[in-house]
Each structure stands twice: as structure tokens, then as C-alpha cells.
Design a protein around this motif. Sequence first.
Motif, PDB file in Angstrom:
ATOM      1  N   SER A 100       0.776  -1.144   0.042  1.00  0.00           N
ATOM      2  CA  SER A 100      -0.198  -0.065  -0.136  1.00  0.00           C
ATOM      3  C   SER A 100       1.019   1.117   0.125  1.00  0.00           C
ATOM      4  O   SER A 100       2.031   1.166   0.455  1.00  0.00           O
ATOM      5  CB  SER A 100      -1.016  -0.038   1.175  1.00  0.00           C
ATOM      6  OG  SER A 100      -0.234   0.148   2.463  1.00  0.00           O
ATOM      7  N   SER A 101       0.349   2.301  -0.446  1.00  0.00           N
ATOM      8  CA  SER A 101       1.105   3.625  -0.773  1.00  0.00           C
ATOM      9  C   SER A 101       0.644   4.757  -0.484  1.00  0.00           C
ATOM     10  O   SER A 101      -0.559   4.711  -0.306  1.00  0.00           O
ATOM     11  CB  SER A 101       1.631   3.434  -2.266  1.00  0.00           C
ATOM     12  OG  SER A 101       2.142   4.319  -2.588  1.00  0.00           O
ATOM     13  N   ASP A 102       1.496   5.531  -0.535  1.00  0.00           N
ATOM     14  CA  ASP A 102       0.878   7.311  -0.611  1.00  0.00           C
ATOM     15  C   ASP A 102       0.052   7.509  -1.790  1.00  0.00           C
ATOM     16  O   ASP A 102      -0.654   8.613  -1.615  1.00  0.00           O
ATOM     17  CB  ASP A 102       2.211   8.058  -0.249  1.00  0.00           C
ATOM     18  CG  ASP A 102       2.132   9.253   0.871  1.00  0.00           C
ATOM     19  OD1 ASP A 102       0.989   9.597   1.004  1.00  0.00           O
ATOM     20  OD2 ASP A 102       3.112   9.561   1.361  1.00  0.00           O
ATOM     21  N   ASP A 103       0.200   6.726  -2.546  1.00  0.00           N
ATOM     22  CA  ASP A 103      -0.560   7.103  -3.907  1.00  0.00           C
ATOM     23  C   ASP A 103      -1.800   6.646  -4.056  1.00  0.00           C
ATOM     24  O   ASP A 103      -2.521   6.857  -5.119  1.00  0.00           O
ATOM     25  CB  ASP A 103       0.190   6.546  -5.027  1.00  0.00           C
ATOM     26  CG  ASP A 103       0.423   4.910  -5.313  1.00  0.00           C
ATOM     27  OD1 ASP A 103      -0.431   4.565  -4.423  1.00  0.00           O
ATOM     28  OD2 ASP A 103       0.826   4.581  -5.971  1.00  0.00           O
ATOM     29  N   THR A 104      -2.419   6.431  -2.752  1.00  0.00           N
ATOM     30  CA  THR A 104      -3.865   5.859  -2.427  1.00  0.00           C
ATOM     31  C   THR A 104      -4.274   4.240  -3.038  1.00  0.00           C
ATOM     32  O   THR A 104      -5.319   4.142  -2.831  1.00  0.00           O
ATOM     33  CB  THR A 104      -4.908   6.908  -3.217  1.00  0.00           C
ATOM     34  OG1 THR A 104      -4.870   6.822  -4.540  1.00  0.00           O
ATOM     35  CG2 THR A 104      -4.372   8.211  -2.745  1.00  0.00           C
ATOM     36  N   SER A 131      -9.287   7.554  -0.887  1.00  0.00           N
ATOM     37  CA  SER A 131      -8.993   8.733  -1.503  1.00  0.00           C
ATOM     38  C   SER A 131      -7.777   9.240  -0.892  1.00  0.00           C
ATOM     39  O   SER A 131      -7.458  10.419  -1.238  1.00  0.00           O
ATOM     40  CB  SER A 131     -10.379   9.675  -1.189  1.00  0.00           C
ATOM     41  OG  SER A 131     -10.416   9.648   0.195  1.00  0.00           O
ATOM     42  N   LYS A 132      -6.977   8.784  -0.021  1.00  0.00           N
ATOM     43  CA  LYS A 132      -6.084   9.537   0.609  1.00  0.00           C
ATOM     44  C   LYS A 132      -4.942   8.106   0.933  1.00  0.00           C
ATOM     45  O   LYS A 132      -5.195   7.023   0.402  1.00  0.00           O
ATOM     46  CB  LYS A 132      -6.153   9.960   2.104  1.00  0.00           C
ATOM     47  CG  LYS A 132      -6.866  11.338   1.801  1.00  0.00           C
ATOM     48  CD  LYS A 132      -6.989  12.079   3.321  1.00  0.00           C
ATOM     49  CE  LYS A 132      -7.954  13.129   3.088  1.00  0.00           C
ATOM     50  NZ  LYS A 132      -8.083  14.018   4.502  1.00  0.00           N
ATOM     51  N   ARG A 133      -3.684   8.507   1.423  1.00  0.00           N
ATOM     52  CA  ARG A 133      -2.703   7.347   1.448  1.00  0.00           C
ATOM     53  C   ARG A 133      -3.348   6.319   2.292  1.00  0.00           C
ATOM     54  O   ARG A 133      -3.940   6.581   3.218  1.00  0.00           O
ATOM     55  CB  ARG A 133      -1.440   8.086   1.953  1.00  0.00           C
ATOM     56  CG  ARG A 133      -1.554   8.490   3.384  1.00  0.00           C
ATOM     57  CD  ARG A 133      -0.302   9.051   3.905  1.00  0.00           C
ATOM     58  NE  ARG A 133      -0.176   8.981   5.368  1.00  0.00           N
ATOM     59  CZ  ARG A 133       1.087   9.535   6.033  1.00  0.00           C
ATOM     60  NH1 ARG A 133       1.961   9.779   5.283  1.00  0.00           N
ATOM     61  NH2 ARG A 133       0.793   9.696   7.344  1.00  0.00           N
ATOM     62  N   VAL A 134      -2.906   5.082   1.960  1.00  0.00           N
ATOM     63  CA  VAL A 134      -3.124   3.919   2.500  1.00  0.00           C
ATOM     64  C   VAL A 134      -2.010   3.357   3.064  1.00  0.00           C
ATOM     65  O   VAL A 134      -0.690   3.031   2.659  1.00  0.00           O
ATOM     66  CB  VAL A 134      -3.518   2.703   1.377  1.00  0.00           C
ATOM     67  CG1 VAL A 134      -4.152   1.405   1.780  1.00  0.00           C
ATOM     68  CG2 VAL A 134      -4.729   3.324   0.452  1.00  0.00           C
ATOM     69  N   GLY A 135      -2.250   3.317   4.549  1.00  0.00           N
ATOM     70  CA  GLY A 135      -0.900   2.905   5.394  1.00  0.00           C
ATOM     71  C   GLY A 135      -1.089   1.513   5.944  1.00  0.00           C
ATOM     72  O   GLY A 135      -0.218   0.979   6.490  1.00  0.00           O
ATOM     73  N   ILE A 136      -2.073   0.718   5.650  1.00  0.00           N
ATOM     74  CA  ILE A 136      -2.165  -0.574   6.311  1.00  0.00           C
ATOM     75  C   ILE A 136      -2.724  -1.640   5.247  1.00  0.00           C
ATOM     76  O   ILE A 136      -3.862  -1.370   4.688  1.00  0.00           O
ATOM     77  CB  ILE A 136      -3.100  -0.455   7.474  1.00  0.00           C
ATOM     78  CG1 ILE A 136      -2.778   0.446   8.692  1.00  0.00           C
ATOM     79  CG2 ILE A 136      -3.256  -1.838   8.275  1.00  0.00           C
ATOM     80  CD1 ILE A 136      -3.647   0.968   9.657  1.00  0.00           C
ATOM     81  N   SER A 149      -7.512  -3.354   3.876  1.00  0.00           N
ATOM     82  CA  SER A 149      -6.655  -2.156   3.765  1.00  0.00           C
ATOM     83  C   SER A 149      -7.404  -0.856   4.456  1.00  0.00           C
ATOM     84  O   SER A 149      -8.644  -0.627   4.725  1.00  0.00           O
ATOM     85  CB  SER A 149      -6.336  -1.629   2.332  1.00  0.00           C
ATOM     86  OG  SER A 149      -7.972  -1.103   1.606  1.00  0.00           O
ATOM     87  N   ALA A 150      -6.442  -0.163   5.091  1.00  0.00           N
ATOM     88  CA  ALA A 150      -7.211   1.118   5.940  1.00  0.00           C
ATOM     89  C   ALA A 150      -6.218   2.400   5.439  1.00  0.00           C
ATOM     90  O   ALA A 150      -4.858   2.251   5.202  1.00  0.00           O
ATOM     91  CB  ALA A 150      -6.816   0.825   7.269  1.00  0.00           C
ATOM     92  N   GLY A 151      -6.945   3.333   5.214  1.00  0.00           N
ATOM     93  CA  GLY A 151      -6.286   4.748   4.720  1.00  0.00           C
ATOM     94  C   GLY A 151      -6.467   6.044   5.595  1.00  0.00           C
ATOM     95  O   GLY A 151      -7.085   5.820   6.602  1.00  0.00           O
ATOM     96  N   GLY A 152      -5.700   7.010   4.931  1.00  0.00           N
ATOM     97  CA  GLY A 152      -5.623   8.291   5.656  1.00  0.00           C
ATOM     98  C   GLY A 152      -7.263   8.845   5.481  1.00  0.00           C
ATOM     99  O   GLY A 152      -7.421   9.779   6.174  1.00  0.00           O
ATOM    100  N   ASP A 153      -8.122   8.287   4.822  1.00  0.00           N
ATOM    101  CA  ASP A 153      -9.578   8.858   4.532  1.00  0.00           C
ATOM    102  C   ASP A 153     -10.402   8.242   5.780  1.00  0.00           C
ATOM    103  O   ASP A 153     -11.471   8.181   5.706  1.00  0.00           O
ATOM    104  CB  ASP A 153     -10.065   8.425   3.309  1.00  0.00           C
ATOM    105  CG  ASP A 153      -9.809   7.041   2.973  1.00  0.00           C
ATOM    106  OD1 ASP A 153      -9.257   6.190   3.795  1.00  0.00           O
ATOM    107  OD2 ASP A 153      -9.990   6.841   1.808  1.00  0.00           O
ATOM    108  N   ASN A 154      -9.730   7.569   6.736  1.00  0.00           N
ATOM    109  CA  ASN A 154     -10.265   6.947   7.954  1.00  0.00           C
ATOM    110  C   ASN A 154     -11.305   5.893   7.589  1.00  0.00           C
ATOM    111  O   ASN A 154     -12.378   5.609   8.210  1.00  0.00           O
ATOM    112  CB  ASN A 154     -11.301   7.928   8.725  1.00  0.00           C
ATOM    113  CG  ASN A 154     -10.518   9.300   8.950  1.00  0.00           C
ATOM    114  OD1 ASN A 154      -9.059   9.043   9.033  1.00  0.00           O
ATOM    115  ND2 ASN A 154     -10.718  10.406   9.365  1.00  0.00           N
TER     116      ASN A 154
END
Length: 471
Positions: A100-104, A131-136, A149-154
Motif C-alpha cells: 500500500s502506498s501514499d499514492d492511494t 481517496s488518501k494514502r493507504v498505510g495498512i 486496507s485502511a487509509g488516511g481517509d479513515n
Amino acid sequence: MSRRVVRQSKFRHVFGQPVKADQCYEDIRVSKVTWDSSFCAVNPKFIAIIVESSGGGAFLVLPLSKTGRVDKNYPMVSGHTAPVLDIDWCPHNDNVIASSSDDTTIMVWQIPDYVPLRSITEPIVTLEGHSKRVGIVSWHPTSRNILLSAGGDNMIIIWNVGTGEPLITLDEMHSDLIYNACWNRTGSLICTACKDKKVRVIDPRKQEIIAEKCAAHEGIRPMRAIFTREGFIFTTGFTRMSQRELGLWDPKNFDEPIALQEMDTSNGVLLPFYDPDSNIVYLCGKGDSSIRYFEITDEPPYVHYLSTYSSKEPQRGIGFMPKRGLDVSKCEIARFYKLHERKCEPIIMTVPRKSDLFQDDLYPDTAGPEPALEAEEWFAGKNAEPVLISLRDGYVPVKNRELKVSKKNILDNKPPQGPRRSYSTTDTNLSKVTFEELLEEIKSLKITVLAQEKRISVLENKLSKFTNGTD
């Protein structure tokens, strides 16, 4: 009257030791991204490490036997357009890894058993929905092709990798950044730790929160939460005075902790690595130079400190080998891959035993590589324990198994519904036909590509005339 002072446990003398220098992986430029993931994932075949790369995000995949200095031109896995934040090997296919990446985006990759000549740039499937970076990213423990997957879009999305489609979207449960998400043993529940200080237990298929604990740790720094084998929640976090703390909770009664222990005042986030077979949890702090380990039991104080492995160098990240990848002949109960700034150092945890025989008590049957369920069965509501294997004769990784992705809207090649035919010698003819069809398709695609290249050059010529003002 004598009383027992020392608690009896076969894991009271777990001994940690780094490997020799020639068994390390040298000259690796470990990623400098400020994200609290482990940056390293290992399985019985490969080690994957998120590395620094120009022009996008990449990670390095090495066969475990490829120790020593890594050539600077060694092929990478590089398809993301921004830094890679998390990687996770599929538990049911040792050649498949998700990133997973900062590119969403999330990408799923097939890694060949041989070393490729050039970097791998084409994923099997790209999953787009955040819609935001995916950190998990985290694979389902018992079901084939299910990925969380879990992202910065909560938001949490659960995917069917086999079709490239999102199965479940949990988009209104978290009010802030999700620090981590963990499946339970059967994959029926998810536990999350969030920046809003809440630990949540979620039933993903019902899309509801079934238990919630506010301020499990009162500090503002990141928490982590994982399931134990019995279904309890083990957490790490910080007190209001910024001391590191660990906790054990029963989600059926979240009001009071089963155990809560303060540790030290270091500011590195404690990453927990849990072994369900031994009920030992290993705590590795980012920036620490130590690994502490605790045994979880049903006797007070429930979380028992065992020991600490210490070294001089701080860890940038750490990988944790699944049980089936360990050397049972050496009584190895855990193996870590510690990332330094420019190298990766394996650390072996053993329980010293005098006998050379297989130690049944150290190695109960453990989760094997076969899934217990298909994605459709899990989505329909089925649950299953992991399919267990014995480690008595050691584990030999299976050969490369290809992950097939069939996107329904593009590659819907399902056979017509009808009576099942028996497979016999006609299958060889079928494979020949399929091979010939593939060759024909490759030829036609080459012709199409050549035609498009000609068209592109014609259009480029026209464009240059326009820009030069000749037309």
C-alpha cells in the motif's frame, strides 16, 4: 513450609541471538518515510523490505538464502508513484505480496521463485478505492484472496483480490486516522486502534462496532491493538505522562483492563508481534535497540514479563517470521529481521533444550499455507479456524502458485452452467488449444501495438508542426 517463588513456564528462558555477519543482508537503503509500519515482511521463502527509491515507491524482495551484500542494481518491485507505506505477504501463497502506498492504491504482486532480470513493475491487480494514502494492508488469516486496507481517509476496505473488487467498505466508523487494524484468529472480527484514542472491535460483514473502549491508553501518541488467540485484546500505547504502557482487555467487558503495565519513557511506538501457539507477545519499539517479550496466561498478573533482547543499534523496522518458517531442529520459537539504516540482521529466539528430538510442547500444530475458506464463503457468513500443519519434519515451502485474478467486468470467462465434466486425457488437448490461443493473442496484440506506435509517431509529427507554427 516452602512456597514456589518462580513461576513455572517453558518459555522462562527464551534466548535471543543475532546471526553471524555473513548471514545478514547488507547495503540496503531502508525507507526513511515517517510512518509507523514495520517496513519489513518475511515468509519461509522471501524477505521484503521497503526501500528508498527515486521517482515513486518501491520495495526489495530477496530469497532468504540471498544473504550478504545486495547489488545496487538488484531488481525492485516498483509500480507505485509515491512511497510504499506497508507490505504484507499472503499467508496462503508465499509468492504473493500486497503493498500500500501514499499514492492511494494497493497493489498485489506475484514474486517468481527465480530472481528476475529487471524490476517488477506490473502488479497482478491494482485496488483503487481510497481517496488518501493507504498505510495498512493485512491479509485474512483463513480465507483465500481476502485483503483488508485502511487509509488516511479513515476508511477500511475489504477486497476480494481474486476479482479485484471491494466487498465491504467501512467508512463511518472512525473519526480520525487508523493506527492499525488486526484480524482475529478466524477472521470473523477486526480490531482497530485510532487516533481518537478508541479501540474498536468490528464485525465487518455486519458492518457494526460490537465493542469499543475509549482512552485505553490516555496519552496522545499512537496506539496498537491486536487479538490474542483467546479473543482478548492486547494493546500498547502511552500514559498521559508519555510513559509507554501495555494492556490486556476482554472485549466482552471493556470497562476495566485485565492487566495494565507501565514500561518506560521512550517515545518510540511499540509494535506488538504475537505468536498464538506459545501465547508470547514480542514488543519492538521503533528506534529502540531492544525486543521485550511477555507471556500471556490465565493467571495473575496475566501478562508476564519474560526477558529482553538488547543490542547496540536501534531498529528502523522489523519483520516477524511465521512459525512454519522456523528451524525446529534448533528449538527456534521466533525469528526477527531487524532493519538497520543500511542492513537487515536476523535475530533468532530459541528455548535451550538438551535433547535433539522434536519438542512437541514447543511446536503444537500451527497455521499452514492452505486457506480454510474461499472468499465467497467468508463473505456469505462462514467462519473457520486455520488449517493446521505439523512441524515435526520441518516445513518445505511449496513451489510458485500463480494467483489468478478475474475481474468480472473484463475477464468474465466462467464456463456455462451445466453438469460437471470429468477431467481425463482430453485435458491435454485443452491445454494445447489454450496455448495456441495465447500465442495467437500475443501475435494480434503485437500487431495492434505496432499500429498504435505508428499512429503515435504520425500524431507527434503533426503536433510538432503545430508547435513550430508551420501549420
